[in-house]
Design an enzyme around this catalytic site. Structure first.
Site, short mmCIF file in Angstrom:
data_model
loop_
_atom_site.label_atom_id
_atom_site.label_comp_id
_atom_site.label_asym_id
_atom_site.label_seq_id
_atom_site.Cartn_x
_atom_site.Cartn_y
_atom_site.Cartn_z
CG HIS A 114 -38.76 11.10 -6.60
ND1 HIS A 114 -37.86 11.01 -7.64
CD2 HIS A 114 -39.50 9.97 -6.65
CE1 HIS A 114 -38.06 9.88 -8.29
NE2 HIS A 114 -39.04 9.22 -7.70
CG HIS B 9 -45.70 21.90 -4.60
ND1 HIS B 9 -44.97 21.31 -5.61
CD2 HIS B 9 -45.66 23.24 -4.84
CE1 HIS B 9 -44.50 22.26 -6.40
NE2 HIS B 9 -44.89 23.43 -5.95
CB THR C 159 -43.24 14.37 -10.22
OG1 THR C 159 -44.53 14.17 -9.63
CG2 THR C 159 -42.41 15.25 -9.29
ZN LIG Z 1 -44.34 19.34 -5.86
#
Ligand SMILES: [Zn+2]
Length: 249
Positions: free
Chosen positions: A89, A133, A200
């Protein structure tokens, strides 16, 4: 002939059992396009219900922020050589123990950092090529995520150390140099703050979000190197509903 038929029968039974086991054990497949696209995350599993039903979802467009109470943010992070994962991902670096982040007197521990292309948040409607992040967790499981917008510009020395080892297919590798992750944080910048979620699945609404108004840079080559692996891994903007956004400095 009889033996062949019997063998084939056994093979079919074995295949059927394997597919049952697979359906039980694997999580529903989520993605950024196709059958597992973000619009469908909430339907892929009961565990993902917040993705479609939640009213505190992330990311959001950061705009119309009201002046906050200038809550203090401090990082106590030391350089280290992380494990770097290509998890299917994104590219993610795991933190070692002992790196703490304090916001308004509450202490969190840095868990991991990862990237999105293009950015997930927007500021006054404007996206950047990438967003990093930094996921921090408190003892009670609540998260503080620091979002850093990444613009095209000068090469980024810390990102270079990550890209040096980042696996091109799913897998793990250890960085071969210490990385000072605090150099990826535009400290001293004003930051937006709001209550949100994981971007997510399962989209859990447990995140105190901070997104810095100033960006850091990465070179065009560095951005393209990530985009080659993950051309689009940003969740679309979510409705703000009755939340407000503050700006802190
Ligand atoms: Zn993220």
């Amino acid at each position: 002939m009889r033996t062949m038929i019997r063998r084939a029968g056994i093979a079919i039974v074995a295949a059927a059992l394997a597919s049952v086991a697979l359906a039980d054990e694997t999580h529903p497949h989520w993605a950024y396009d196709g059958e597992g696209a973000p619009e469908r995350w909430g339907t892929l599993s009961q565990d993902f219900a917040a993705c479609s039903k939640g009213h505190q979802q992330s990311p959001v467009n950061l705009t119309n922020a009201h002046a906050g109470q200038d809550v203090p943010l401090t990082l106590d992070w030391k350089p280290f050589a992380p494990m770097v994962h290509n998890n299917g991902h994104t590219i993610q670096a795991s933190a070692i123990a002992g790196n703490t982040t304090t916001l308004a007197g509450r202490t969190y521990t840095l868990q991991q950092m990862h990237f999105h292309h293009p950015s997930e948040h927007t500021i006054d409607g404007k996206a950047t090529p990438m967003e990093a992040h930094f996921v921090n967790q408190a003892a009670d499981g609540k998260l503080l995520v620091l979002g850093v917008m990444i613009e095209e510009g000068a090469p980024n020395a810390e990102i270079a150390k990550l890209w040096d080892v980042a696996p091109q297919t799913t897998g793990d590798a250890k960085a071969n140099a210490d990385i000072d992750f605090s150099k990826l944080i535009p400290l001293g910048s004003k930051f937006y703050r709001y209550a949100g979620s994981l971007t997510t699945p399962p989209c859990s609404e447990i995140v105190d979000w901070i997104v810095f108004s100033k960006s850091v840079t990465a070179s065009r080559d560095q951005i393209e190197a990530f985009a080659k692996l993950y051309p689009t891994n940003n969740r679309p903007l979510q409705a703000l509903h009755d939340r407000t956004i503050s700006i802190e400095r």
